[in-house]
Design a protein around this motif. Structure first.
Motif, short mmCIF file in Angstrom:
data_model
loop_
_atom_site.label_atom_id
_atom_site.label_comp_id
_atom_site.label_asym_id
_atom_site.label_seq_id
_atom_site.Cartn_x
_atom_site.Cartn_y
_atom_site.Cartn_z
N SER A 77 -15.81 -5.97 1.02
CA SER A 77 -14.95 -5.76 2.35
C SER A 77 -13.72 -6.35 2.37
O SER A 77 -13.32 -7.32 1.47
CB SER A 77 -15.76 -6.60 3.39
OG SER A 77 -17.13 -6.21 3.63
N PHE A 78 -12.62 -5.72 3.06
CA PHE A 78 -11.10 -6.00 2.93
C PHE A 78 -10.50 -6.18 4.02
O PHE A 78 -11.07 -5.36 5.06
CB PHE A 78 -10.43 -4.80 2.02
CG PHE A 78 -11.25 -4.76 0.76
CD1 PHE A 78 -10.46 -5.13 -0.40
CD2 PHE A 78 -12.21 -3.77 0.58
CE1 PHE A 78 -11.28 -5.00 -1.64
CE2 PHE A 78 -12.82 -3.34 -0.72
CZ PHE A 78 -12.37 -3.95 -1.79
N ILE A 79 -9.31 -7.23 4.17
CA ILE A 79 -8.51 -7.22 5.12
C ILE A 79 -6.99 -6.68 4.93
O ILE A 79 -6.45 -7.11 3.82
CB ILE A 79 -8.47 -8.60 5.72
CG1 ILE A 79 -7.77 -8.82 6.99
CG2 ILE A 79 -8.06 -9.64 4.74
CD1 ILE A 79 -8.78 -8.29 8.31
N ASN A 80 -6.28 -6.08 5.68
CA ASN A 80 -4.93 -5.79 5.39
C ASN A 80 -4.39 -6.00 6.47
O ASN A 80 -4.53 -5.60 7.85
CB ASN A 80 -4.84 -4.16 5.23
CG ASN A 80 -5.91 -3.71 3.96
OD1 ASN A 80 -5.56 -3.91 2.90
ND2 ASN A 80 -7.04 -3.26 4.43
N ILE A 81 -3.05 -6.53 6.39
CA ILE A 81 -1.98 -6.87 7.59
C ILE A 81 -0.85 -6.28 7.23
O ILE A 81 -0.49 -6.18 6.12
CB ILE A 81 -2.04 -8.35 7.52
CG1 ILE A 81 -3.08 -8.97 7.56
CG2 ILE A 81 -0.85 -8.95 8.55
CD1 ILE A 81 -3.13 -10.60 7.81
N ILE A 82 -0.36 -5.48 8.23
CA ILE A 82 0.89 -4.79 8.13
C ILE A 82 2.02 -5.18 9.12
O ILE A 82 1.67 -5.70 10.36
CB ILE A 82 0.61 -3.35 8.42
CG1 ILE A 82 -0.44 -2.75 7.36
CG2 ILE A 82 1.95 -2.32 8.58
CD1 ILE A 82 -0.77 -1.37 7.77
N LEU A 83 2.90 -5.46 8.86
CA LEU A 83 4.14 -6.11 9.53
C LEU A 83 5.28 -5.23 9.61
O LEU A 83 5.87 -4.81 8.61
CB LEU A 83 4.83 -7.41 9.03
CG LEU A 83 3.79 -8.66 8.79
CD1 LEU A 83 4.48 -9.89 8.46
CD2 LEU A 83 3.02 -8.92 10.24
N ASN A 84 5.66 -4.60 10.85
CA ASN A 84 6.72 -3.76 11.18
C ASN A 84 6.63 -2.52 10.45
O ASN A 84 7.30 -1.88 9.85
CB ASN A 84 8.23 -4.38 10.86
CG ASN A 84 9.45 -3.69 11.38
OD1 ASN A 84 9.14 -2.89 12.48
ND2 ASN A 84 10.53 -3.65 10.90
N ASP A 85 5.31 -1.95 10.47
CA ASP A 85 4.77 -0.92 9.83
C ASP A 85 4.92 -0.87 7.99
O ASP A 85 5.05 0.16 7.47
CB ASP A 85 5.58 0.36 10.34
CG ASP A 85 5.46 0.68 11.75
OD1 ASP A 85 4.34 0.52 12.18
OD2 ASP A 85 6.14 0.97 12.32
N LYS A 86 4.99 -2.28 7.43
CA LYS A 86 5.01 -2.22 6.22
C LYS A 86 4.15 -3.07 5.63
O LYS A 86 3.71 -4.14 6.45
CB LYS A 86 6.55 -3.00 5.86
CG LYS A 86 7.60 -1.99 6.18
CD LYS A 86 8.98 -2.56 5.79
CE LYS A 86 10.11 -1.92 6.30
NZ LYS A 86 11.43 -2.58 5.96
#
Length: 696
Positions: A77-86
């Motif tokens: 299982s994975f977690i992904n964090i995107i800031l300002n579409d990056k």
């Protein structure tokens, strides 16, 4: 682990705190966000945080805590964090029950409008068979509300980063002269409305000279000559006669505060308090003018978002200001797009449930809608033979429509809801739900996508909601058409500032903020205006103007009682000692909407403000036209028929003997019962005595 719980308790209790002179903590809970759960195999959650202009992004941090489902296979299982579409962070889940992610921020993470856009995406697994995981309810991950931003304050950059266009985010109060004029009330109203739209916080209103020392950032209104002498000196640019000015005074002041730190003692968090001296920014935005005419121009500019958002300096001299650049209030708003109510087109991809959410209010329309057509237009990937796909529509959490998707890939569907299905404030959700053909699940995992076109999707009010009696359900949109007059008793002027601010905010809390009411004292309004205009009146209980509303459900200038129609018990009496706010809404003699508010007790400002807020809440009835509320947040709603008065009684219409009977009837009946019992016992004892003598 102990350190974690110490920090958790600190953030949870205080939400937003300051650990040091140059650092501040903003938790998700402090901005109104609770624990946010992401469901499904592939899900996402987005939220936006307004970053103060005094923040130095380089060196600031984003710290997220999340709790994964105990059923997940963490290694898969994975977690992904995107800031300002990056993309900013991606990792497998660990075996910890509460997991932490810390990300260093930079100036590139901010959007041009100074928002930090955060997206959390998950890819979860429970078994090695993707097809079996599709609709498993144990597929979730929860973002905790004590996640926070650690922001570094750039105090040295205060002078260059703060200007009129962005200073409203930090303002917490409005200050007005102790004897306010109509212009002062109007200035408070528009300043209050601006702050309510800018931030989700309680707005405080104070008379000059009563501002607590803890309030450093506020708006002060008043003509220049009426400002306190020590504050008048902060306005370094003197406006000429006939001109207005918005002036932002900025300085650094020393603040003395009590700092509470949670210290781990024998495994338990213990609060330790200490006195701290720190230098903090102080900002005062002055709304003033060289005379009443110039002051009025400054107030007009305060009501213009275009002017405020484009003023990048510390002051703005106003020589001419008018509202002609706004659309007329009577513009038809029977059809509004999802984009107009804040919707954005989200490209959704994955499997299972893919949702988009929107919100709208009755006041977004020109009139209270009786029926609303909801139409969704969009595109999706066409279904292969054997695939199952549905498009579902939810209104306020209830499923109201569901239809099958097909191979065309074109979405154009609608449903019409009636007045019992939609509320004053509504949440609208649409859902693509996709299940691939058994056996090719893995190959179809990334094949499905869907997107709603918010420009072509719309809400259309089919028919206006018309009733013989006006109700709070129709407020504030009942005042959307025509011109509005706000009428104030001269004696109530100093108490009504906050309530008027709440009312003006609600009148403009829609997609087309253009309702600019006129202000007038109750002893100066011509009788003809009571029929010519929409009327919102904040009146003293003894104001003679109250007698000019013959169609009002209740005569507020008379002593009355309100009864519960179910058990005939008194719910409210005008003689109550608790400070109470009273509001009623009705049609005037020319069928013009009329709202009247008054208050009793010793806390008139709080009572009037409570009444103005209570009538805007999500009400559960379509027919309430009288509201009674107190400063302790107790509220009662009534439907008073002005002809029958089944649950209304005027006390002074009874004779003295009748009122005496109403007040003491139980005691009188009890006394009579006791006398009867005593008489019975006396007679019985005499009879027994006689029998004994006869037997002898």
């Amino acid at each position: 682990m102990n350190k974690f719980f110490v920090f958790l308790a600190f953030v949870f209790l205080f939400g937003k705190a300051s650990f040091a002179q140059t650092q501040s903590i903003i938790s998700l809970k402090s901005i109104g966000r609770e624990d946010d759960a992401i469901y499904g195999m592939s899900g996402a959650s987005s939220f936006y945080l307004k970053v103060p202009p005094t923040t130095e992004m380089n060196g600031s941090k984003l710290v997220l805590y999340f709790e994964p489902s105990q059923a997940l296979i963490k290694d898969h299982s994975f977690i992904n964090i995107i800031l300002n579409d990056k993309p900013a962070y991606s990792a497998r889940l660990t075996k910890d029950s509460i997991q932490k992610v810390s990300i260093n921020l930079s100036r590139n993470d901010l959007s041009p409008d100074k928002f930090l856009k955060i997206q959390v995406k998950s890819l979860l697994t429970i078994s090695d068979d993707v097809c079996r995981d599709l609709d498993n309810p144990a597929m979730w991950i929860k973002i905790k509300d004590y996640s926070y931003l650690s922001l570094i304050k750039n105090e040295k950059g205060l002078a260059s980063t703060i200007n009129i266009s962005n200073c409203f985010d930090s303002k917490t109060a409005i200050v007005y002269p102790s004897n306010p004029s109509l212009n002062d009330l109007k200035a408070v109203a528009w300043a209050y409305s601006k702050l309510r739209r800018t931030q989700n916080k309680k707005i405080l209103v104070f008379e000059a000279g009563q501002v607590p020392d803890s309030i450093k950032n506020y708006i002060m209104v008043g003509v220049l000559s009426a400002l306190p002498a020590d504050k008048r000196g902060l306005v370094k640019v003197t406006p000429p006669t006939g001109k207005g000015i918005l002036y932002l005074s900025k300085s650094m002041v020393t603040s003395i505060d009590t700092v509470t730190q949670m210290v781990n003692e024998k495994g338990q968090p213990v609060a330790h308090k200490s006195v701290a001296h720190e230098t903090v920014p102080s900002e005062i935005l002055f709304v003033t003018g060289g005379n009443d005419d110039g002051y009025g121009k400054a107030i007009t500019a305060l009501g213009s978002e275009n002017i405020l958002n484009s003023t990048f300096g510390d002051y703005l001299l106003i020589d001419h200001a008018e509202n002609t650049y706004f659309k007329p209030i009577d513009d038809n708003r029977s059809k509004i797009t999802l984009k107009q109510v804040g919707g954005v087109s989200d490209f959704l991809s994955g499997i299972g449930s893919l949702k988009s959410a929107f919100s709208f209010k009755n006041s977004d329309f020109s009139f209270t809608p009786k029926e609303v057509e909801i139409r969704f237009v969009g595109n999706y990937s066409g279904l292969a033979p054997g695939d199952r796909g549905y498009f579902n529509i939810y209104l306020n959490g209830l499923l109201i429509s569901s239809e099958k998707l097909d191979a065309t890939g074109k979405l154009n569907t609608s449903i019409t809801i009636n007045r019992y299905q939609h509320h004053k404030y509504n949440t609208l959700e649409c859902e693509f739900r996709f299940f691939p053909t058994n056996g090719v699940c893995k190959n179809s995992f990334i094949n499905f996508f869907g997107e709603i076109d918010v420009d072509k999707s719309y809400l259309e009010s089919k028919n206006p909601f018309i009733s013989s009696d006006l109700s709070f359900y129709q407020y504030p949109e009942a005042f959307n058409s025509g011109s509005t007059r706000i009428v104030v008793s001269p004696r109530y002027a100093k108490y009504a500032a906050g309530a008027i601010g709440e009312i003006v905010y609600e009148l403009n809390n829609n997609i087309n903020s253009n309702n600019f009411p006129e202000f007038v004292y109750s002893d100066k309004i011509p009788n003809g205006d009571l029929k010519k205009y929409n009327i919102i009146a904040l009146l003293d209980k003894n104001d003679p103007l109250l007698s000019q509303f013959p169609d009002a459900p209740i005569k507020f200038n008379r002593d009355f009682r309100l009864y519960n129609t179910d058990n005939n018990k008194v719910v409210y009496s005008l003689a109550d000692t608790v400070s109470t706010g009273l509001a009623q809404i009705f049609y005037g003699r020319s069928n013009n909407p009329t709202l009247v508010l008054t208050a009793t007790g010793g806390r008139l400002p709080d009572a009037l403000l409570a009444a103005s807020r209570s009538i805007t809440e999500q009400l559960s009835t379509l027919s309430s036209n009288v509201c009674v509320t107190d400063v302790n947040s107790n509220k009662y709603l009534f439907n008073i028929n002005r002809t029958s008065h089944d649950n209304l009684e005027y006390v002074e219409t009874k004779s003295s003997l009748t009122r005496f009977w109403d007040n003491y009837n139980l005691y009188i009946l009890l006394g009579i019962l006791i006398l009867i019992l005593l008489s019975f016992l006396y007679v019985r004892s005499k009879v027994q005595r006689s029998q004994e003598l006869y037997n002898d």
